[in-house]
Design an enzyme around this catalytic site. Structure first.
Site, PDB file in Angstrom:
ATOM      1  N   ASP A 175     -16.632  43.333  95.061  1.00  0.00           N
ATOM      2  CA  ASP A 175     -17.608  42.764  94.105  1.00  0.00           C
ATOM      3  C   ASP A 175     -18.174  41.622  94.999  1.00  0.00           C
ATOM      4  OD1 ASP A 175     -17.338  44.831  92.407  1.00  0.00           O
ATOM      5  OD2 ASP A 175     -16.125  43.550  91.022  1.00  0.00           O
ATOM      6  N   GLU A 213      26.897  54.986 117.355  1.00  0.00           N
ATOM      7  CA  GLU A 213      28.562  55.118 116.735  1.00  0.00           C
ATOM      8  C   GLU A 213      28.642  56.612 117.175  1.00  0.00           C
ATOM      9  OE1 GLU A 213      29.315  53.726 112.986  1.00  0.00           O
ATOM     10  OE2 GLU A 213      27.454  52.310 113.069  1.00  0.00           O
ATOM     11  N   THR A 226      27.489  45.605 109.734  1.00  0.00           N
ATOM     12  CA  THR A 226      26.048  45.557 110.451  1.00  0.00           C
ATOM     13  C   THR A 226      25.172  46.168 109.889  1.00  0.00           C
ATOM     14  OG1 THR A 226      26.617  47.812 111.749  1.00  0.00           O
ATOM     15  CG2 THR A 226      27.340  45.661 112.766  1.00  0.00           C
ATOM     16  N   ASP A 227      25.166  47.128 109.013  1.00  0.00           N
ATOM     17  CA  ASP A 227      24.130  47.699 108.141  1.00  0.00           C
ATOM     18  C   ASP A 227      24.140  46.855 107.086  1.00  0.00           C
ATOM     19  OD1 ASP A 227      24.346  49.617 109.708  1.00  0.00           O
ATOM     20  OD2 ASP A 227      24.738  51.279 108.311  1.00  0.00           O
ATOM     21  N   ASP A 234     -15.522  50.620  85.609  1.00  0.00           N
ATOM     22  CA  ASP A 234     -15.011  50.495  86.948  1.00  0.00           C
ATOM     23  C   ASP A 234     -13.646  51.439  87.117  1.00  0.00           C
ATOM     24  OD1 ASP A 234     -16.921  48.961  87.910  1.00  0.00           O
ATOM     25  OD2 ASP A 234     -16.012  47.192  87.653  1.00  0.00           O
ATOM     26  N   GLU A 282      22.193  57.197 103.706  1.00  0.00           N
ATOM     27  CA  GLU A 282      22.078  57.380 102.272  1.00  0.00           C
ATOM     28  C   GLU A 282      21.095  56.291 101.609  1.00  0.00           C
ATOM     29  OE1 GLU A 282      25.001  56.462 103.728  1.00  0.00           O
ATOM     30  OE2 GLU A 282      25.928  55.076 102.184  1.00  0.00           O
TER      31      GLU A 282
HETATM   32  P1  ATP Z   1     -21.078  42.019  91.441  1.00  0.00           P
HETATM   33  O1  ATP Z   1     -20.998  43.237  91.405  1.00  0.00           O
HETATM   34  O2  ATP Z   1     -21.366  41.355  92.652  1.00  0.00           O
HETATM   35  O3  ATP Z   1     -19.871  41.259  90.602  1.00  0.00           O
HETATM   36  P2  ATP Z   1     -22.578  41.827  89.656  1.00  0.00           P
HETATM   37  O4  ATP Z   1     -21.776  43.007  89.223  1.00  0.00           O
HETATM   38  O5  ATP Z   1     -22.548  40.533  88.807  1.00  0.00           O
HETATM   39  O6  ATP Z   1     -22.503  41.741  90.913  1.00  0.00           O
HETATM   40  P3  ATP Z   1     -23.695  42.659  87.332  1.00  0.00           P
HETATM   41  O7  ATP Z   1     -22.974  42.002  86.531  1.00  0.00           O
HETATM   42  O8  ATP Z   1     -23.639  44.163  87.210  1.00  0.00           O
HETATM   43  O9  ATP Z   1     -23.754  42.550  88.852  1.00  0.00           O
HETATM   44  O10 ATP Z   1     -25.307  42.436  87.128  1.00  0.00           O
HETATM   45  C1  ATP Z   1     -26.296  43.092  87.844  1.00  0.00           C
HETATM   46  C2  ATP Z   1     -27.654  42.466  87.438  1.00  0.00           C
HETATM   47  O11 ATP Z   1     -27.742  42.430  86.126  1.00  0.00           O
HETATM   48  C3  ATP Z   1     -27.792  41.295  88.019  1.00  0.00           C
HETATM   49  O12 ATP Z   1     -28.484  41.097  89.269  1.00  0.00           O
HETATM   50  C4  ATP Z   1     -28.836  40.720  86.933  1.00  0.00           C
HETATM   51  O13 ATP Z   1     -30.178  41.077  87.341  1.00  0.00           O
HETATM   52  C5  ATP Z   1     -28.369  41.534  85.651  1.00  0.00           C
HETATM   53  N1  ATP Z   1     -27.615  40.771  84.781  1.00  0.00           N
HETATM   54  C6  ATP Z   1     -26.367  40.045  84.991  1.00  0.00           C
HETATM   55  N2  ATP Z   1     -25.783  39.423  84.078  1.00  0.00           N
HETATM   56  C7  ATP Z   1     -26.762  39.725  83.178  1.00  0.00           C
HETATM   57  C8  ATP Z   1     -26.685  39.260  81.794  1.00  0.00           C
HETATM   58  N3  ATP Z   1     -25.764  38.387  81.208  1.00  0.00           N
HETATM   59  N4  ATP Z   1     -28.021  39.633  80.900  1.00  0.00           N
HETATM   60  C9  ATP Z   1     -28.763  40.227  81.523  1.00  0.00           C
HETATM   61  N5  ATP Z   1     -28.727  40.605  82.801  1.00  0.00           N
HETATM   62  C10 ATP Z   1     -27.807  40.564  83.575  1.00  0.00           C
END
Ligand code: ATP
Length: 892
Positions: free
Chosen positions: A327, A702, A730-731, A637, A285
């Site tokens: 990521d 048992e 034991t248990d 996400d 149980e």
């Molecule tokens: P990961 O998924 O590995 O975390 P990442 O998600 O950082 O990578 P993003 O943040 O989505 O990637 O960014 C994707 C692209 O957007 C980058 O490769 C860059 O070219 C552009 N980017 C990232 N940050 C900025 C920002 N603050 N302003 C403008 N462009 C950006």
């Protein structure tokens, strides 16, 4: 109650005695905190210790035992009755201790405030736990935040908030700090207010907290919202089902045993109590409870390794993970971006590569590039220990620092050229733009519009592939040149830089002589490219080893990144990941789910993907039968995190929404932590399995002893109290100690547990059968022999042999395949302690006269005791032989 929405921002601030520039002082915030208490909703649904204790006495089996005690009393068997009650109490206490520990562990996990909030105090932007927020605090909002308190907006830029939690309205509402509303405005229409618990889905803003904790709108309805009981995990459900089946089987057998005894001429009283005791001993149980305890304690261990488990089901699913989708930025790399180089197109057709620093400013175009990067930026510049640092996004922070190192300080630039509108960054757009009104000196030549100096400047930064289609030309040496050949040159340079693992951003601008009206994506066209900036982001030192561990453990790490494919590949290679195939977001869009599933199998790098693609990837991998862990940090996400078998959110950089959706939160955002959690998950699974193995073998032996003994013509081999004693000692202790069994040496050298095969494998069933028979045979053989020669000690010897066999068995099954000697006999002191304690208790039962009366034992001679020890330990050696054979067969 103040109607905050009918006050202007200034009125609200003065009402709250807060300053719009500096916010509250730390001292004032502390005073208010004492007055208002923490910004938390009162907790509901926790099991009180009293309730846990009560439940220990109201389980079906305990009630049966209590009934047996009452019947014994009525029959005048006072000693039996008292003994049964003592055993019930001990059992209940043991159960209480276990469950209380588990409950405490779970509460502790829930209490960990994972939500943090950016506030302005003492004139500085700080990050504090959301629970520390007080009325009057100025707090910042950005996409992905859960609004931490009720607040009156002070500023807002494209701010959109999802308020369905409070209003039921399914689509996000636009917010606006500027408006002042009539008093009678309904909650859902108060556009200048934000409310605790709602979600910012877009844009930015700042608000002053008007109510916190239980005073918020959410707090007022929190009383009405019952916390839902967490759904049982698959393993808990399976265990409950298994427990029921086994229980039913045990009941049938117990019925048969009782009838058999009666037929043999045993009296009804003895057989009734034997039947009840056997039922209590044989029915598992406690099985579901043990799973919960193992999971909860496991979650606590994971926390020590920086993985916060939000749902217990994640703990068990971790053991079966076959793909970890992660990521790149911040998880595999450190997300400590540093500008590596600035690439400027030159009139001659090539590029000039510069590093940030005072020298960079000698070239006007480099200066403009730095200024653009500093203005099109949401990070906040800071001075720390004589060095520039920042609060905010590391890519943006790196740009701020690069500009400041070259003499361009963002706050000064913003005063000269204030931002009037913006189009924020999102992973889908992969770019951001800000519109500025030129009011003062920027410290670098401002591009001219013919003869006129422009009045408005738009700066845009983002992925080159996103900016190219929006650009009409390139700014070269102070002049516009058509895109033409530059396009290919820029792409080539970007490819070269990416192949070194650098992140590359393009910067561009546009100008107007008068206000361009409402800024929308149309305003992001006709851009002039200024150049490229490359960023270095070092690998996390632990990531390399973690990737290797994954691969040994039969788990594929999969990189999912918004970055350029070449950057992603270079980083993947550096990490020792297999990199035969890369898929991009575009590829994903063009494939239907079946094709994607077929292709995705061997892909280890997905680049230039948007969050929406993550969901597709999870689905494709799951379609192939994978158990998928998926990391994420942004609002978008969340669907992928929910869909994954284990959604993993980033504790530091993750948004509240991602954390809410996740099963597990990484407190250090580190890939290696996922791998550590997988290891813990496997250990927990192993330990639950060992517990099951132990419990069922014990019960089986048992039942066999009683059944076969009776069939062989013996009197009932064990008295009811002896059966209950075996069950208790034991248990109880040794089994409990199994739940803290450390990892076996090879946990990360074998493939993941196949979730379809379930915990009850053939090997496990085989073990239960043979080991149960073995132990029963040894006990019965010695008992039968002594009974035949009419030794008074026959039952005590049989009883003690059984107890010692259980102890030897628990030691032997501590390791699944390795020899215990290889793993180290003392590596789990808890089991050793439990075994020693049980030996002492058993000796007391055998030798202490008052207990002899209760348990019908007699003192054993030295030879008999030696015999009991030797016979009891036989199972240990038998299991060692079993493991040896298994090792031979599986490696041979
Ligand atoms: P990961 O998924 O590995 O975390 P990442 O998600 O950082 O990578 P993003 O943040 O989505 O990637 O960014 C994707 C692209 O957007 C980058 O490769 C860059 O070219 C552009 N980017 C990232 N940050 C900025 C920002 N603050 N302003 C403008 N462009 C950006």
């Amino acid at each position: 109650m103040t109607n905050w929405h009918s006050l202007s921002a200034e009125q609200a601030l003065s009402e709250l005695a807060s300053d719009p520039i500096t916010g509250l002082t730390t001292a004032e915030a502390h005073l208010r905190w004492q007055r208002h208490g923490p910004n938390l909703l009162r907790e509901k649904g926790a099991k009180s210790p009293g309730r846990i204790l009560w439940e220990q006495f109201t389980g079906a089996m305990v009630l049966v035992l209590l009934a047996a005690a009452v019947i014994s009393l009525l029959l005048g068997e006072y000693r039996d009755a008292v003994a049964i009650i003592v055993i019930v109490i001990l059992n209940a206490l043991l159960g209480f201790v276990q469950e209380f520990r588990a409950e405490k562990a779970l509460r502790a996990l829930q209490k960990l405030a994972i939500s943090r909030v950016k506030v302005k105090r003492n004139g500085e932007v700080q990050e504090i736990p959301a629970s520390a927020l007080v009325p009057g605090d100025l707090f910042y909002l950005e996409a992905g935040n859960l609004v931490p308190a009720d607040g009156r907006l002070l500023t807002s830029a494209n701010l959109r908030v999802l308020e369905s939690l409070l209003t039921g309205e399914a689509s996000p509402v636009d917010k606006n700090a500027e408006v002042v509303l009539p008093e009678a405005t309904a909650l859902g229409d108060r556009r200048n207010m934000v409310y605790k618990g709602t979600t910012v889905v877009y844009g930015r803003g700042m608000a002053v907290a008007v109510a916190t904790g239980m005073d918020t709108e959410l707090g007022q309805i929190a009383a009405m919202m019952q916390m839902v009981e967490p759904a049982p995990t698959p393993l808990q459900r399976r265990m409950a089902a298994l427990g029921r089946t086994l229980g039913l089987m045990a009941l049938l057998i117990v019925g048969a045993v009782t009838l058999l005894g009666l037929w043999h001429g045993e009296d009804i009283k003895t057989m009734f109590l034997t039947g009840v005791s056997l039922a209590v001993a044989a029915i598992p149980e406690g099985l579901p409870a043990v799973v919960t305890i193992a999971l909860a304690l496991g979650a606590q261990r994971m926390l020590r390794r920086r993985a916060l488990v939000r749902r217990l089901s994640a703990v068990e699913a971790l053991g079966s993970v076959t793909k970890i989708c992660t990521d790149k930025t911040g998880t595999l790399t450190q997300n400590r971006m540093r500008v590596a180089a600035l690439a400027l197109p030159q009139p001659g057709g090539g590029f000039q590569l510069a590093t940030p620093g005072v020298a960079a400013t000698s070239c006007p175009e480099t200066a403009l590039l730095l200024v653009a990067g500093a203005l099109c930026n949401d990070a906040v510049l800071r001075r720390e220990n004589e060095k520039w640092s920042y609060v905010g996004d590391p890519t943006e922070g790196a740009l701020l620092v690069a500009a400041a190192d070259s003499g361009y300080k963002a706050p000064e630039l913003e005063r000269a050229c204030p931002r009037v509108a913006e189009l924020p960054f999102s992973s889908e757009r992969q770019r951001m733009s800000t519109l500025h009104r030129l009011e003062g000196e920027l410290g670098c030549p401002i591009p001219k519009l013919g003869e006129e100096t422009p009045a408005y400047l738009l700066f845009c930064k983002g992925a080159l592939d996103r900016l190219l289609p929006l650009s009409r030309g390139v700014w070269v040496g102070g002049e516009v040149q058509p895109l033409g050949e530059w396009q290919e040159k820029l792409e080539r340079l970007q490819a070269e830089l990416s192949q070194e693992g650098l992140r590359v951003l393009a910067l561009a601008f546009r100008h107007w002589s008068s206000a361009p009206g409402v800024l929308d994506e149309e305003g992001e066209r006709e851009l002039l490219l200024l150049g490229l900036v490359s960023f270095k982001d070092p690998l996390r030192p632990e990531a390399l080893a973690a990737v290797a561990t994954c691969r040994q453990a039969g788990i594929d790490p999969v990189m999912i990144t918004g970055d350029h494919p070449a950057t992603a590949l270079a980083v993947a290679r550096e990490l020792g990941m297999e990199t035969q195939r890369v898929l991009t977001g575009k590829d994903l869009d063009s494939l239907n789910p079946e094709d994607l599933a077929a292709v995705a199998e061997g892909v280890t790098v997905f680049a230039r993907v948007a969050p929406a693609h993550k969901l597709k990837i999870v689905e494709a991998l799951q379609r192939n039968g994978h158990i998928v862990a998926m990391t994420g940090d942004g609002v978008n996400d969340a669907p992928a995190l929910k869909k994954a078998d284990i959604g993993v959110a980033m504790g530091r950089s993750g948004t509240d929404v991602a954390k809410e959706a996740a099963d597990m939160v990484l407190l250090d955002d580190n890939f290696a932590t996922i791998v550590a959690a997988v290891e813990e998950g496997r250990v927990i699974y192993d330990n639950i399995k060992k517990f099951l193995q132990y419990l069922m073998t014990t019960n089986f032996s048992e039942i066999l002893i009683i059944l076969v003994g009776l069939l062989g013509g013996m009197p009932v081999p064990l008295t009811p109290l002896q059966i209950l004693w075996v069950n208790l000692v034991t248990d109880g202790l040794p089994a409990l100690a199994l739940s803290v069994e450390p990892a076996e040496a090879g946990v990360m050298h074998r493939p993941p547990v196949d979730p379809r095969s379930g915990i009850f494998t053939r090997r496990l069933a085989g073990h239960i059968l043979w080991a149960g028979v073995f132990m029963a045979f040894v006990c019965l053989a010695v008992g039968y022999w002594l009974w035949r020669v009419q030794a008074a000690s026959w039952q005590t010897v049989l009883f003690s042999t059984l107890v010692f066999s259980q102890l030897a068995h628990v030691l032997a099954i501590r390791t699944g395949t390795a020899s215990l000697f290889a793993a180290g006999c003392c590596s789990n002191p808890a089991v050793l302690g439990a075994v020693l304690l049980t030996v002492v208790l058993q000796l007391l039962v055998v030798y202490l006269p008052p207990l002899q009366g209760v348990f019908c034992t007699v003192s054993l001679s030295r030879t008999e005791l030696l015999l009991v020890f030797i016979l009891g330990s036989l199972i240990f050696w038998a299991v060692e032989v079993e493991k040896w054979l298994y090792r031979r067969l599986t490696t041979g």
